[in-house]
Scaffold this motif. Sequence first.
Motif, PDB file in Angstrom:
ATOM      1  N   GLY A  12       8.778   1.337   7.180  1.00  0.00           N
ATOM      2  CA  GLY A  12       7.586   2.069   6.747  1.00  0.00           C
ATOM      3  C   GLY A  12       6.585   2.227   7.882  1.00  0.00           C
ATOM      4  O   GLY A  12       5.961   3.284   8.029  1.00  0.00           O
ATOM      5  N   TYR A  40      -9.314   2.276  -5.343  1.00  0.00           N
ATOM      6  CA  TYR A  40      -9.969   1.843  -4.107  1.00  0.00           C
ATOM      7  C   TYR A  40     -11.480   1.808  -4.314  1.00  0.00           C
ATOM      8  O   TYR A  40     -12.150   0.823  -3.986  1.00  0.00           O
ATOM      9  CB  TYR A  40      -9.606   2.821  -2.984  1.00  0.00           C
ATOM     10  N   GLU A  86      11.979  -2.930   4.850  1.00  0.00           N
ATOM     11  CA  GLU A  86      11.364  -1.716   4.303  1.00  0.00           C
ATOM     12  C   GLU A  86       9.972  -1.511   4.892  1.00  0.00           C
ATOM     13  O   GLU A  86       9.572  -0.392   5.191  1.00  0.00           O
ATOM     14  CB  GLU A  86      11.265  -1.795   2.778  1.00  0.00           C
ATOM     15  N   ILE A  87       9.235  -2.605   5.037  1.00  0.00           N
ATOM     16  CA  ILE A  87       7.894  -2.503   5.625  1.00  0.00           C
ATOM     17  C   ILE A  87       7.991  -2.122   7.100  1.00  0.00           C
ATOM     18  O   ILE A  87       7.244  -1.270   7.589  1.00  0.00           O
ATOM     19  CB  ILE A  87       7.114  -3.827   5.467  1.00  0.00           C
ATOM     20  N   ALA A  96      -2.385  -0.434   0.573  1.00  0.00           N
ATOM     21  CA  ALA A  96      -1.534   0.582   1.186  1.00  0.00           C
ATOM     22  C   ALA A  96      -1.304   0.225   2.651  1.00  0.00           C
ATOM     23  O   ALA A  96      -2.183  -0.317   3.316  1.00  0.00           O
ATOM     24  CB  ALA A  96      -2.173   1.958   1.079  1.00  0.00           C
ATOM     25  N   LEU A  97      -0.106   0.550   3.127  1.00  0.00           N
ATOM     26  CA  LEU A  97       0.249   0.273   4.512  1.00  0.00           C
ATOM     27  C   LEU A  97      -0.451   1.263   5.439  1.00  0.00           C
ATOM     28  O   LEU A  97      -0.454   2.467   5.177  1.00  0.00           O
ATOM     29  CB  LEU A  97       1.769   0.389   4.677  1.00  0.00           C
ATOM     30  N   ARG A  98      -1.035   0.758   6.497  1.00  0.00           N
ATOM     31  CA  ARG A  98      -1.715   1.598   7.483  1.00  0.00           C
ATOM     32  C   ARG A  98      -1.205   1.236   8.877  1.00  0.00           C
ATOM     33  O   ARG A  98      -0.867   0.075   9.133  1.00  0.00           O
ATOM     34  CB  ARG A  98      -3.227   1.358   7.460  1.00  0.00           C
ATOM     35  N   ILE A 126       2.410  -5.940  -0.182  1.00  0.00           N
ATOM     36  CA  ILE A 126       2.799  -4.635  -0.709  1.00  0.00           C
ATOM     37  C   ILE A 126       3.898  -4.743  -1.751  1.00  0.00           C
ATOM     38  O   ILE A 126       4.020  -3.899  -2.636  1.00  0.00           O
ATOM     39  CB  ILE A 126       3.234  -3.711   0.453  1.00  0.00           C
ATOM     40  N   GLY A 127       4.726  -5.772  -1.616  1.00  0.00           N
ATOM     41  CA  GLY A 127       5.793  -5.958  -2.590  1.00  0.00           C
ATOM     42  C   GLY A 127       7.077  -5.248  -2.222  1.00  0.00           C
ATOM     43  O   GLY A 127       7.802  -4.760  -3.087  1.00  0.00           O
ATOM     44  N   GLU A 128       7.342  -5.135  -0.932  1.00  0.00           N
ATOM     45  CA  GLU A 128       8.604  -4.555  -0.476  1.00  0.00           C
ATOM     46  C   GLU A 128       9.254  -5.552   0.479  1.00  0.00           C
ATOM     47  O   GLU A 128       8.639  -6.528   0.883  1.00  0.00           O
ATOM     48  CB  GLU A 128       8.354  -3.227   0.252  1.00  0.00           C
ATOM     49  N   ASP A 170      -4.470  -2.089   3.749  1.00  0.00           N
ATOM     50  CA  ASP A 170      -5.879  -1.855   3.460  1.00  0.00           C
ATOM     51  C   ASP A 170      -6.264  -2.455   2.106  1.00  0.00           C
ATOM     52  O   ASP A 170      -5.439  -3.066   1.419  1.00  0.00           O
ATOM     53  CB  ASP A 170      -6.215  -0.362   3.552  1.00  0.00           C
ATOM     54  N   GLU A 211       2.981   7.200   0.840  1.00  0.00           N
ATOM     55  CA  GLU A 211       2.053   7.272   1.980  1.00  0.00           C
ATOM     56  C   GLU A 211       2.423   8.395   2.934  1.00  0.00           C
ATOM     57  O   GLU A 211       1.556   9.073   3.485  1.00  0.00           O
ATOM     58  CB  GLU A 211       2.041   5.944   2.738  1.00  0.00           C
ATOM     59  N   VAL A 212       3.722   8.591   3.138  1.00  0.00           N
ATOM     60  CA  VAL A 212       4.158   9.647   4.050  1.00  0.00           C
ATOM     61  C   VAL A 212       3.772  11.020   3.498  1.00  0.00           C
ATOM     62  O   VAL A 212       3.289  11.883   4.223  1.00  0.00           O
ATOM     63  CB  VAL A 212       5.681   9.553   4.306  1.00  0.00           C
ATOM     64  N   ARG A 245       7.966   4.939  10.030  1.00  0.00           N
ATOM     65  CA  ARG A 245       7.850   6.244   9.370  1.00  0.00           C
ATOM     66  C   ARG A 245       6.417   6.759   9.389  1.00  0.00           C
ATOM     67  O   ARG A 245       6.173   7.934   9.642  1.00  0.00           O
ATOM     68  CB  ARG A 245       8.314   6.152   7.916  1.00  0.00           C
ATOM     69  N   LEU A 246       5.472   5.870   9.094  1.00  0.00           N
ATOM     70  CA  LEU A 246       4.075   6.307   9.079  1.00  0.00           C
ATOM     71  C   LEU A 246       3.606   6.688  10.475  1.00  0.00           C
ATOM     72  O   LEU A 246       2.916   7.694  10.653  1.00  0.00           O
ATOM     73  CB  LEU A 246       3.181   5.199   8.515  1.00  0.00           C
ATOM     74  N   LYS A 248       1.346  11.637   1.334  1.00  0.00           N
ATOM     75  CA  LYS A 248      -0.116  11.722   1.402  1.00  0.00           C
ATOM     76  C   LYS A 248      -0.562  12.153   2.789  1.00  0.00           C
ATOM     77  O   LYS A 248      -1.386  13.051   2.954  1.00  0.00           O
ATOM     78  CB  LYS A 248      -0.740  10.353   1.103  1.00  0.00           C
ATOM     79  N   SER A 249      -0.011  11.478   3.781  1.00  0.00           N
ATOM     80  CA  SER A 249      -0.384  11.772   5.158  1.00  0.00           C
ATOM     81  C   SER A 249      -0.002  13.200   5.531  1.00  0.00           C
ATOM     82  O   SER A 249      -0.778  13.926   6.152  1.00  0.00           O
ATOM     83  CB  SER A 249       0.301  10.766   6.088  1.00  0.00           C
ATOM     84  N   ASP A 287       9.314   4.943  -3.716  1.00  0.00           N
ATOM     85  CA  ASP A 287       8.757   3.778  -3.028  1.00  0.00           C
ATOM     86  C   ASP A 287       7.385   4.084  -2.427  1.00  0.00           C
ATOM     87  O   ASP A 287       7.017   5.235  -2.203  1.00  0.00           O
ATOM     88  CB  ASP A 287       9.720   3.286  -1.938  1.00  0.00           C
ATOM     89  N   LYS A 288       6.652   3.012  -2.160  1.00  0.00           N
ATOM     90  CA  LYS A 288       5.261   3.155  -1.721  1.00  0.00           C
ATOM     91  C   LYS A 288       5.127   3.811  -0.357  1.00  0.00           C
ATOM     92  O   LYS A 288       4.136   4.491  -0.078  1.00  0.00           O
ATOM     93  CB  LYS A 288       4.598   1.773  -1.696  1.00  0.00           C
ATOM     94  N   ILE A 289       6.115   3.576   0.506  1.00  0.00           N
ATOM     95  CA  ILE A 289       6.021   4.155   1.844  1.00  0.00           C
ATOM     96  C   ILE A 289       6.137   5.675   1.785  1.00  0.00           C
ATOM     97  O   ILE A 289       5.410   6.390   2.463  1.00  0.00           O
ATOM     98  CB  ILE A 289       7.109   3.573   2.772  1.00  0.00           C
ATOM     99  N   TYR A 335      -4.826   5.977  -6.375  1.00  0.00           N
ATOM    100  CA  TYR A 335      -5.161   5.072  -5.291  1.00  0.00           C
ATOM    101  C   TYR A 335      -6.649   5.149  -4.961  1.00  0.00           C
ATOM    102  O   TYR A 335      -7.323   4.136  -4.805  1.00  0.00           O
ATOM    103  CB  TYR A 335      -4.321   5.423  -4.059  1.00  0.00           C
TER     104      TYR A 335
END
Lengths: 563, 680
Positions: free
Chosen positions: B427, A223, B423-424, B354-356, B417-419, B350, A7-8, B430-431, A10-11, A2-4, A219
């Motif tokens: 997310g 971008y 989940e967002i 991507a989620l920020r 984002i498509g979730e 962004d 990101e995790v 989590r971020l 990546k971070s 999943d996308k999250i 990405y």
Amino acid sequence: MDKITVEVIKSSTSYIAEEMGIILRNTAYSPNIKDRLDFSCAILSSNGELIAQAEHIPVHLGSMAIGVKNTVDYLKKESIEIEKDDVIIVNDPYIAGTHLNDITLLKPIFYNDEIIGYVANKAHHVDVGGYAPGSISSNVKELYHEGLIIPPSKLVINGKLNKELLNLITSNVRVPKSTIGDLKAQIASLNIGVERILKLIEKYGDREVTEAWNKSLDYSEEYLKSKIRDINCICEAVDYLEYKDKLININMKIEIKNGKIKVDFTGTHRQLDAPLNAVYGVTVASTSFALKAVIDPDLPMNHGIFRVLNIIAPEETIVNPKKPAPVSVGNVETSQRIVDVIFKALYHEFPDRVPAASNGSMNNVIIGGRGWAFYETIGGGFGGRNGKDGVDGVHANMTNTLNTPIEVIENEYPIMILEYSLREDSGGAGKYRGGLGIRRVYKMLSDCMLSIIADRIKISPWGVNNGYSGACGEHYVIKDGKKIPLSGKDTLYLSCGDIVEINTPGGGGYGSPYERDINLILEDVKDEKISIKSAYRDYKVKIIKKDDDFVVDMEETKKLRGL
Amino acid sequence: MVMGYRVGIDIGGTFTDLVYFDEYSKEFHVVKVPTTPKSPDVGAINAIETAKIEFDKINILIHATTLGTNMFLGQEHLNPPKIALITTKGFKDVIEIGRQRRPKLYDLFFEKPKPLIKRRDRYEVEERIDANGNIITPLNEEELQKIAEIIKKKDYEVVVISFLHSYKNPIHEKKAREIIKNLCSNVDVITSYEINPEYKEYERTSTTVINAYLKPLVSNYLKNFIDSLKNKGFNGKFYVMQSSGGISNIKYATERPAAFIESGPAAGAIAVAYFSKILNDNKVIGFDMGGTTAKASTIINNSPLVTNEYEVGGEVHAGRLIKGSGYPVRFPFIDLAEVSAGGGTIAWVDEGNALRVGPISAGADPGPVCYGKGNDKPTITDANLILGRLGEKLSGGLLKLRKDLAEKAISKLAEKIGESVEEIAYGIIRLANTTMAKALRIVTVERGYDPRDFVMYVFGGAGPLHGVELAEEMEISSILIPPSCGVFSALGLLLADCRVDKAKSILKDIDEVDEEEIENIFIELIEEGLKEVEGFEEIKIVKQIDVRYKGQSYELTIPWTGDLKELADNFHKKHETVYKFSSLEEDIELVNARVTIIGLLTKPEIKCYEVKEYKPKPESYRKVYFSSGWEETAIYNRDKLKPGAIFEGPAVVEEYDSTIVIPPDYTAFVDKYGCLRIER
């Protein structure tokens, strides 16, 4: 995946690079690293592609990516098998991508007996041998004069320090203690990087981590493409470095079209028998910096953006020299000019985003005597910007190192600083004026040798949009009562009592000075950043002194400005 | 002492927290009222009245405020005084050039902090002292006399004098002050050797200028506040919390206002230190997360780590201050890691889809979307609400959270984002947690420690929502939520001692000095410092020396035992610990002598209760989202959990102004002090 989670990961990877930087700084020996932060750390894929980098000095930016790839290629070509717990050391600029002082260390990340990536760092070492203390001089003709060249070699073999190689290195440098201390710090940094990546893999899985890394490259590519999708342009510019009596041209044409960026340096001056050459890695770093700064400062810096970039730098030019052309000044000065020429070209397409030229030099001062060596760079004026004056007294473009406090210098070296101030009227006049340059005056308290490596002494930092140029640098030695001008690249012996005066360039102005707000001019006159004379001559504003204060003669000013 | 109340008041940006100890009942109580930014003392007095405390029964009042910080954030109603700066000839621009570094590499429109003193208000005088303290150029008194006349004519309120190497020989600064004072008797003259007698001219000058900048405002504020208190009958002792974690009396607080710029977070660290002592935790990270930022302190052997340099108004990156982004102040500050993440931090998508999370915050006004005050950008608080971690009532019911608004705002991100919405929301959490955890880890490592060796104490309005997952990210296995965790920082005000720090540069090789010389420096510093801790029965003195290898620029602070050889040995050992290497053959340089003088206050005791193990009954159940998905989760009321309560996650514990989230696979236990200890 999943996308999250992408990101995790990546971070987390970015923070691992950051943590490598902390370890390097904490355990390093010399002030170049600890104080001036002249180093970078990076995480790369198994192909040597840049995934994440904690950078403090922009010149390390693109060069790390190129350097590691070159190193990996070299090892394959030379049939050198890289094992787990090996560490490769390299400083050859034609491989590692900057100059000899920057020593790159590289360690593989092994997982299940397979290399899944690399960790690398690059740090500026105070001396790597060669002709001059600090290994940077304008008076050399070949790379061999600049210092010890280390091709990719194993500094650590199976976790054990290669004492023979270490002894070879320390036998060829002036401050071996620093070198040993800093190399050990670089090794410690790599070790923590590997440890942390393996922990990340343990948590998310090796396939997931490498997939997330690949997605982060995709990405970045997307971008950058989205940022330039609507742009269709060809821009050209030429700018110059100074060397002896000659102007060394850097020609640049940039084409942004169909989601691609082509940067072509064809027409640039041929390589020199002088250390102004910038290896391809420096050219890439400078180009990347300039594009990131103009297109989007938040652009992620990894290999993904290099997929969009095509950088053509003809061989045997100063932006892509051939070994053994010397390169130490290319890293510090030519990089500045490459950025300037790209900004100059991009101004045509992005006039609101590109500032006037900044001071355009690192203004390197190197002073050494028996048993001591001092090195520093001096900031200058930043270019005027759309809506803002340039900042006074800062570093610009490819450098961002801290200055050395006066009280530190005077406690540790036989040098007395007589002045450290902003240069009045050095900012180019404009609706938004250029930032002021700096004056720094040194008195020698013992005999020593001075090397100065600076630029923009003949050609001033350019203004844009009818803004005026910033003031040129002016550097002098005052010896036996005589004030002797110095060229930008000079090395000479000084006696006790001699004085060195460095005046760094100001930034160019943005917009017509006749449009500058009169109140801003009055404020600058009160602050002695613009003189009354300049206000009159350059801005067409008449200011007079009255009862210890400055006031605008509005009647006369209206005449001057034709209002 | 007659029985009464001890009161701690922490004025934050949004709320004013009051914690008081009733000496009759031996109990602590808390009150939270809105801050009144324009007149913070009004909010403080409101808090006292809301708590129904009689003013004449307050024995001690200890105060923390963000007033100094607010000045630098450019709040409109705070007007700086008119200040002049006098420097050595040729050096008036040191304060403006700073360290010549731009804070942002790639931002072509970056700004450096504006000089606090305009160039026109900076004067130069011919004088020169060298690095050994020798007079190279005598002070040009005639020139200085002319400057004094200008100062008088232009009505400056404060004059700062900062000459090169005055830390070594202040004779010129003293003489200059005398000359200025003779002609301008009503001008406050502040010298750099008095405020910060350490080398490095930019930082010394900056520290002195910031004191000058803050002094009139802070003096007036404190005077007005105390007058208001006295008018209502207050006649007890008044102290101000310093950034070092020590308190200071009113006289010295007005002399050095820069010393309490970060007093709120400092109080939090003191509270952590106190609990670490009674709980026998030797290594603790104190984590405080509020509406806009998260901060963490490091407590080793019951003492918070302290740094001697800070940048007011600075920006942070990866948990640390970016050098050159603020104004340096060289006073002891509790060493805080900081991240721009709080309940009000905004999540966004962004241009790369991507989620920020962050760094922009909605603050407390308009605040999160679910506050219903007009913000439509989802925040961390909104995410916590969607995930069921936050109930729909907050701060004892003062605030009702609108879940429908939060859901609408987050669904906009979800579409991009498509979730799914949850989940967002997860997310976002989590971020935020990854960013905070990694930054805190880096800062701990930077100070030479391994986070895995620590217990994490979690507090603040938002801290306990995130604390356990954060600790997991940092491989910390034990988490503690102290009582009254939402206002825990204010509790630290009641647990602090009076503290004075003095420092002086030495700058000599260890071979060049003898023990008597060092002792004399300490005697001088101690004499100075003891004046500021008058009236305390018990005094503790800590002597330390900043030591480094010659040629290095970093120092380690080593206890002074009176023996130079022991100092050297301890330095080598500590260097090995922090920096992974030592060099026994290297020359050692002594950089600064430091004295900390502590006036010990008798502290209120945290009550200790009998522990009887039992399984508490949940108030209710609701679905909460964790990494394992939606879980039926027990909801507890913190006030009803007695010592001995033991229960397992998933669980949510709600209290007056904070909510504690306990994921599956964790066990929570209430100890004898009412602390909630959470372990895997």
